[in-house]
Design a protein around this motif. Sequence first.
Motif, PDB file in Angstrom:
ATOM      1  N   ILE A 113     -11.987 -57.424  20.473  1.00  0.00           N
ATOM      2  CA  ILE A 113     -10.692 -58.101  20.635  1.00  0.00           C
ATOM      3  C   ILE A 113     -10.414 -58.325  22.119  1.00  0.00           C
ATOM      4  O   ILE A 113     -10.047 -59.434  22.542  1.00  0.00           O
ATOM      5  CB  ILE A 113      -9.561 -57.259  20.012  1.00  0.00           C
ATOM      6  N   THR A 114     -10.605 -57.283  22.912  1.00  0.00           N
ATOM      7  CA  THR A 114     -10.340 -57.363  24.349  1.00  0.00           C
ATOM      8  C   THR A 114     -11.300 -58.330  25.030  1.00  0.00           C
ATOM      9  O   THR A 114     -10.901 -59.116  25.907  1.00  0.00           O
ATOM     10  CB  THR A 114     -10.462 -55.969  24.981  1.00  0.00           C
ATOM     11  N   GLU A 115     -12.571 -58.291  24.635  1.00  0.00           N
ATOM     12  CA  GLU A 115     -13.563 -59.179  25.245  1.00  0.00           C
ATOM     13  C   GLU A 115     -13.213 -60.643  25.016  1.00  0.00           C
ATOM     14  O   GLU A 115     -13.272 -61.462  25.950  1.00  0.00           O
ATOM     15  CB  GLU A 115     -14.943 -58.853  24.672  1.00  0.00           C
ATOM     16  N   ILE A 116     -12.866 -60.993  23.783  1.00  0.00           N
ATOM     17  CA  ILE A 116     -12.516 -62.390  23.489  1.00  0.00           C
ATOM     18  C   ILE A 116     -11.218 -62.776  24.180  1.00  0.00           C
ATOM     19  O   ILE A 116     -11.092 -63.873  24.740  1.00  0.00           O
ATOM     20  CB  ILE A 116     -12.411 -62.605  21.965  1.00  0.00           C
ATOM     21  N   SER A 117     -10.256 -61.865  24.191  1.00  0.00           N
ATOM     22  CA  SER A 117      -8.970 -62.133  24.841  1.00  0.00           C
ATOM     23  C   SER A 117      -9.144 -62.368  26.328  1.00  0.00           C
ATOM     24  O   SER A 117      -8.560 -63.302  26.900  1.00  0.00           O
ATOM     25  CB  SER A 117      -8.026 -60.960  24.589  1.00  0.00           C
ATOM     26  N   LEU A 127      -6.083 -61.411  15.146  1.00  0.00           N
ATOM     27  CA  LEU A 127      -6.519 -60.228  14.411  1.00  0.00           C
ATOM     28  C   LEU A 127      -6.167 -60.434  12.942  1.00  0.00           C
ATOM     29  O   LEU A 127      -4.996 -60.526  12.573  1.00  0.00           O
ATOM     30  CB  LEU A 127      -5.834 -58.969  14.938  1.00  0.00           C
ATOM     31  N   SER A 128      -7.200 -60.545  12.120  1.00  0.00           N
ATOM     32  CA  SER A 128      -7.004 -60.704  10.680  1.00  0.00           C
ATOM     33  C   SER A 128      -6.958 -59.317  10.035  1.00  0.00           C
ATOM     34  O   SER A 128      -7.897 -58.525  10.183  1.00  0.00           O
ATOM     35  CB  SER A 128      -8.149 -61.534  10.078  1.00  0.00           C
ATOM     36  N   ILE A 129      -5.868 -59.046   9.338  1.00  0.00           N
ATOM     37  CA  ILE A 129      -5.709 -57.753   8.671  1.00  0.00           C
ATOM     38  C   ILE A 129      -5.529 -57.992   7.177  1.00  0.00           C
ATOM     39  O   ILE A 129      -4.606 -58.695   6.749  1.00  0.00           O
ATOM     40  CB  ILE A 129      -4.486 -56.982   9.219  1.00  0.00           C
ATOM     41  N   GLU A 130      -6.450 -57.427   6.393  1.00  0.00           N
ATOM     42  CA  GLU A 130      -6.351 -57.485   4.934  1.00  0.00           C
ATOM     43  C   GLU A 130      -5.876 -56.123   4.466  1.00  0.00           C
ATOM     44  O   GLU A 130      -6.588 -55.127   4.604  1.00  0.00           O
ATOM     45  CB  GLU A 130      -7.709 -57.840   4.331  1.00  0.00           C
ATOM     46  N   ALA A 131      -4.658 -56.077   3.931  1.00  0.00           N
ATOM     47  CA  ALA A 131      -4.019 -54.793   3.625  1.00  0.00           C
ATOM     48  C   ALA A 131      -3.780 -54.638   2.129  1.00  0.00           C
ATOM     49  O   ALA A 131      -3.425 -55.601   1.436  1.00  0.00           O
ATOM     50  CB  ALA A 131      -2.699 -54.676   4.379  1.00  0.00           C
ATOM     51  N   LYS A 132      -3.952 -53.416   1.671  1.00  0.00           N
ATOM     52  CA  LYS A 132      -3.742 -53.087   0.256  1.00  0.00           C
ATOM     53  C   LYS A 132      -3.046 -51.742   0.170  1.00  0.00           C
ATOM     54  O   LYS A 132      -3.372 -50.813   0.913  1.00  0.00           O
ATOM     55  CB  LYS A 132      -5.087 -53.041  -0.474  1.00  0.00           C
ATOM     56  N   ILE A 133      -2.095 -51.631  -0.742  1.00  0.00           N
ATOM     57  CA  ILE A 133      -1.357 -50.388  -0.859  1.00  0.00           C
ATOM     58  C   ILE A 133      -2.269 -49.257  -1.332  1.00  0.00           C
ATOM     59  O   ILE A 133      -3.063 -49.435  -2.256  1.00  0.00           O
ATOM     60  CB  ILE A 133      -0.148 -50.537  -1.826  1.00  0.00           C
ATOM     61  N   GLY A 152      -9.721 -46.664   5.492  1.00  0.00           N
ATOM     62  CA  GLY A 152      -8.951 -45.462   5.763  1.00  0.00           C
ATOM     63  C   GLY A 152      -7.893 -45.650   6.832  1.00  0.00           C
ATOM     64  O   GLY A 152      -7.070 -44.761   7.067  1.00  0.00           O
ATOM     65  N   LEU A 153      -7.893 -46.817   7.483  1.00  0.00           N
ATOM     66  CA  LEU A 153      -6.931 -47.083   8.555  1.00  0.00           C
ATOM     67  C   LEU A 153      -5.588 -47.516   7.995  1.00  0.00           C
ATOM     68  O   LEU A 153      -5.517 -48.298   7.044  1.00  0.00           O
ATOM     69  CB  LEU A 153      -7.455 -48.183   9.478  1.00  0.00           C
ATOM     70  N   ASN A 154      -4.527 -47.041   8.614  1.00  0.00           N
ATOM     71  CA  ASN A 154      -3.187 -47.509   8.316  1.00  0.00           C
ATOM     72  C   ASN A 154      -3.036 -48.912   8.910  1.00  0.00           C
ATOM     73  O   ASN A 154      -3.143 -49.103  10.123  1.00  0.00           O
ATOM     74  CB  ASN A 154      -2.168 -46.556   8.935  1.00  0.00           C
ATOM     75  N   ALA A 155      -2.813 -49.909   8.059  1.00  0.00           N
ATOM     76  CA  ALA A 155      -2.780 -51.297   8.521  1.00  0.00           C
ATOM     77  C   ALA A 155      -1.667 -51.552   9.543  1.00  0.00           C
ATOM     78  O   ALA A 155      -1.831 -52.369  10.451  1.00  0.00           O
ATOM     79  CB  ALA A 155      -2.612 -52.235   7.326  1.00  0.00           C
ATOM     80  N   ILE A 156      -0.544 -50.862   9.409  1.00  0.00           N
ATOM     81  CA  ILE A 156       0.568 -51.047  10.341  1.00  0.00           C
ATOM     82  C   ILE A 156       0.185 -50.516  11.721  1.00  0.00           C
ATOM     83  O   ILE A 156       0.396 -51.173  12.742  1.00  0.00           O
ATOM     84  CB  ILE A 156       1.839 -50.333   9.842  1.00  0.00           C
ATOM     85  N   GLU A 157      -0.400 -49.335  11.751  1.00  0.00           N
ATOM     86  CA  GLU A 157      -0.838 -48.756  13.021  1.00  0.00           C
ATOM     87  C   GLU A 157      -1.952 -49.593  13.643  1.00  0.00           C
ATOM     88  O   GLU A 157      -2.008 -49.764  14.872  1.00  0.00           O
ATOM     89  CB  GLU A 157      -1.303 -47.320  12.805  1.00  0.00           C
ATOM     90  N   TRP A 158      -2.820 -50.140  12.821  1.00  0.00           N
ATOM     91  CA  TRP A 158      -3.917 -50.978  13.317  1.00  0.00           C
ATOM     92  C   TRP A 158      -3.373 -52.269  13.935  1.00  0.00           C
ATOM     93  O   TRP A 158      -3.878 -52.750  14.951  1.00  0.00           O
ATOM     94  CB  TRP A 158      -4.895 -51.274  12.189  1.00  0.00           C
ATOM     95  N   ALA A 159      -2.331 -52.810  13.345  1.00  0.00           N
ATOM     96  CA  ALA A 159      -1.718 -54.013  13.913  1.00  0.00           C
ATOM     97  C   ALA A 159      -1.209 -53.747  15.322  1.00  0.00           C
ATOM     98  O   ALA A 159      -1.433 -54.543  16.247  1.00  0.00           O
ATOM     99  CB  ALA A 159      -0.576 -54.492  13.022  1.00  0.00           C
ATOM    100  N   LYS A 161      -2.203 -51.391  17.386  1.00  0.00           N
ATOM    101  CA  LYS A 161      -3.346 -51.170  18.277  1.00  0.00           C
ATOM    102  C   LYS A 161      -3.998 -52.501  18.653  1.00  0.00           C
ATOM    103  O   LYS A 161      -4.412 -52.697  19.796  1.00  0.00           O
ATOM    104  CB  LYS A 161      -4.371 -50.251  17.613  1.00  0.00           C
ATOM    105  N   GLY A 162      -4.066 -53.417  17.683  1.00  0.00           N
ATOM    106  CA  GLY A 162      -4.649 -54.732  17.955  1.00  0.00           C
ATOM    107  C   GLY A 162      -3.910 -55.473  19.046  1.00  0.00           C
ATOM    108  O   GLY A 162      -4.523 -56.144  19.886  1.00  0.00           O
ATOM    109  N   VAL A 163      -2.594 -55.347  19.044  1.00  0.00           N
ATOM    110  CA  VAL A 163      -1.785 -55.964  20.098  1.00  0.00           C
ATOM    111  C   VAL A 163      -2.159 -55.380  21.455  1.00  0.00           C
ATOM    112  O   VAL A 163      -2.348 -56.108  22.442  1.00  0.00           O
ATOM    113  CB  VAL A 163      -0.284 -55.753  19.825  1.00  0.00           C
ATOM    114  N   LYS A 164      -2.270 -54.068  21.519  1.00  0.00           N
ATOM    115  CA  LYS A 164      -2.601 -53.402  22.782  1.00  0.00           C
ATOM    116  C   LYS A 164      -3.994 -53.783  23.268  1.00  0.00           C
ATOM    117  O   LYS A 164      -4.250 -53.823  24.481  1.00  0.00           O
ATOM    118  CB  LYS A 164      -2.488 -51.883  22.603  1.00  0.00           C
ATOM    119  N   LEU A 165      -4.886 -54.094  22.328  1.00  0.00           N
ATOM    120  CA  LEU A 165      -6.246 -54.481  22.695  1.00  0.00           C
ATOM    121  C   LEU A 165      -6.340 -55.928  23.170  1.00  0.00           C
ATOM    122  O   LEU A 165      -7.344 -56.324  23.756  1.00  0.00           O
ATOM    123  CB  LEU A 165      -7.189 -54.268  21.508  1.00  0.00           C
ATOM    124  N   GLY A 166      -5.293 -56.730  22.904  1.00  0.00           N
ATOM    125  CA  GLY A 166      -5.292 -58.098  23.410  1.00  0.00           C
ATOM    126  C   GLY A 166      -5.169 -59.201  22.391  1.00  0.00           C
ATOM    127  O   GLY A 166      -5.276 -60.380  22.749  1.00  0.00           O
TER     128      GLY A 166
END
Length: 257
Positions: A113-117, A127-133, A152-159, A161-166
């Motif tokens: 993410i950071t490299e492309i940004s 950042l494409s996030i596919e989330a399921k309950i 196993g990742l929490n999609a909200i927390e991953w979102a 983190k994705g912002v912080k990565l760029g």
Amino acid sequence: MRNTRIIARLDIKSQKLIKGIQLEGLRIIGDPSFYAEKYYREGIDELIFMDSVASLYGRNNLLEIVKETAKNIFVPLTVGGGIRSLDDANNLFRAGADKVAINTAAIQRPELITEISNKFGKQAIVLSIEAKINKSKNIWEAFIENGREPTGLNAIEWALKGVKLGAGEILLTSIDREGTRRGFDIDLIKSVTDLVPIPVIASGGMGKIDHFLDLMRVASPEGIAIADCFHYSRIKISEIRKEILNNGIKTREVVDL
């Protein structure tokens, strides 16, 4: 307030436009180029092309489709699926893509993410996030491989983190609602839009215009990505735009739809 974007999502397998339910049971719709041009003529704001089986080949297979689309269609084009390196992203940009969307590779190697940004600009990386309950963990879990593999990742927390990565934008797909026409997962979308400072595109579940209006009353995505309703001609782009404007929501005004 920015304009709310109406976006057509085209999932592609072996050069054919396909559609499924909860990312499974894929059915062939037709020629993606035909549908892309149709939506462009009808006033779509953006297009998203997703290679649904890119992980099987380890690369994105949409270069030729992107090249042909970019010749005649002049709205922003996001392309996702199988993008694993700067070279993969660069090839798609050279073919005519405006943005690239990454999911599997971003989770497996977040620094991509950071490299492309850094190389192409934050506006170019989605950042494409596919989330399921996940009821046992009481979270929305992020999935990869076109919704086939849990992480196993929490999609909200991953979102966040994705912002912080760029990441400059998030494409948020509810696997539970995708293709069901039961409406958006409003709680999921609101959880992300309340947390991140970048645009969020909501995908999965729209079956009628009221579903979009219900979403906008509670959450604030900057766009909606629609597949089923458009591919099966259940709703016209002009009808959605008219209702958006009638309800005081900003969107691009298009003449002679």
